[in-house]
Design a protein around this motif. Sequence first.
Motif, PDB file in Angstrom:
ATOM      1  N   ASN A   1       3.785   9.213 -10.301  1.00 23.47           N
ATOM      2  CA  ASN A   1       3.749   7.769 -10.234  1.00 23.47           C
ATOM      3  C   ASN A   1       2.827   7.168 -11.474  1.00 23.47           C
ATOM      4  O   ASN A   1       1.625   7.841 -11.966  1.00 23.47           O
ATOM      5  CB  ASN A   1       2.893   7.419  -9.103  1.00 23.47           C
TER       6      ASN A   1
ATOM      7  N   PHE B   1      -0.714  10.722  -9.305  1.00 29.95           N
ATOM      8  CA  PHE B   1      -0.936   9.291  -9.566  1.00 29.95           C
ATOM      9  C   PHE B   1      -1.616   9.162 -11.023  1.00 29.95           C
ATOM     10  O   PHE B   1      -2.230   9.898 -11.230  1.00 29.95           O
ATOM     11  CB  PHE B   1      -1.560   8.450  -8.312  1.00 29.95           C
TER      12      PHE B   1
ATOM     13  N   ALA C   1      -0.924   2.621  -7.590  1.00 26.43           N
ATOM     14  CA  ALA C   1      -1.082   3.618  -6.571  1.00 26.43           C
ATOM     15  C   ALA C   1      -2.065   3.046  -5.664  1.00 26.43           C
ATOM     16  O   ALA C   1      -1.831   3.735  -4.386  1.00 26.43           O
ATOM     17  CB  ALA C   1      -1.792   4.937  -7.243  1.00 26.43           C
TER      18      ALA C   1
END
Length: 256
Positions: A72, A49, A98
């Motif tokens: 992400n 993330f 996230a």
Amino acid sequence: MDKRLIAERFARARGTYSHEARVQQQVAEKMLQLLTERASPLFRRIVEFGCGTGSYSRLLLHKLQPESLLLNDLCPEMKECLTDLLPQDTVRFIPGDAEALDFPEKTDLITSCSTLQWFNDPKEFFARCHRFLSEDGYLAFSTFGTENMREIRTLTGHGLDYLPIKALKELLAPHFETVYAEEEIVSLPFSTPLQVLQHLKETGVTGTEKKVWTRGRLQTFCNSYTEQFRREDGNVTLTYHPIYIVTRRKKIKIYK
């Protein structure tokens, strides 16, 4: 946290981040070293993330060679910086916050560098990570501690509410066993306070600053910075306070 403003600042800096974020690159390299030394060497399914421009992502892919790597980031624009990674079948990119996304279940490693300090509720995020990880999964990340950019906070009264390493370990404790935790202080030299501000702008970390920099404010800031944070060699400093944490998922106890 104004996530919209944070995303906007980082998106604007995506072209200069990789060149300017020297400390963040060093942190990513050390984080990977800690993973290989302190955690399981086999991570088939990895989620990163806050992948940003992909500096840590490339290290994860090339060194750990997972079967799947889900990247992400809050900024959809970061996909433009990952064009060398995304054609590979093992790599996917999902934009979004996230703290609100559901990661794939039975992930072996959830990891990140230099992102967690932007989160609103780390405690809740840790609890959610526990749910997404495999039985022997790891959560490993770097963030920044209370001394981070102390020069900026001292002069502007503005900055992130960084958590100390002890508090992070306490938030992790209900769901994770801490395998390794370390912190360090890194002092970067700059010729002038203006170079400090340019560095912050080009790394996108001005994401919470909303006040306008008038000429008068800028002059006062530069004068005060030089007066308070000048070294003997004439340079001024900017402090980074990296924290590294590697944890293993705790098994859920079932009482009969």
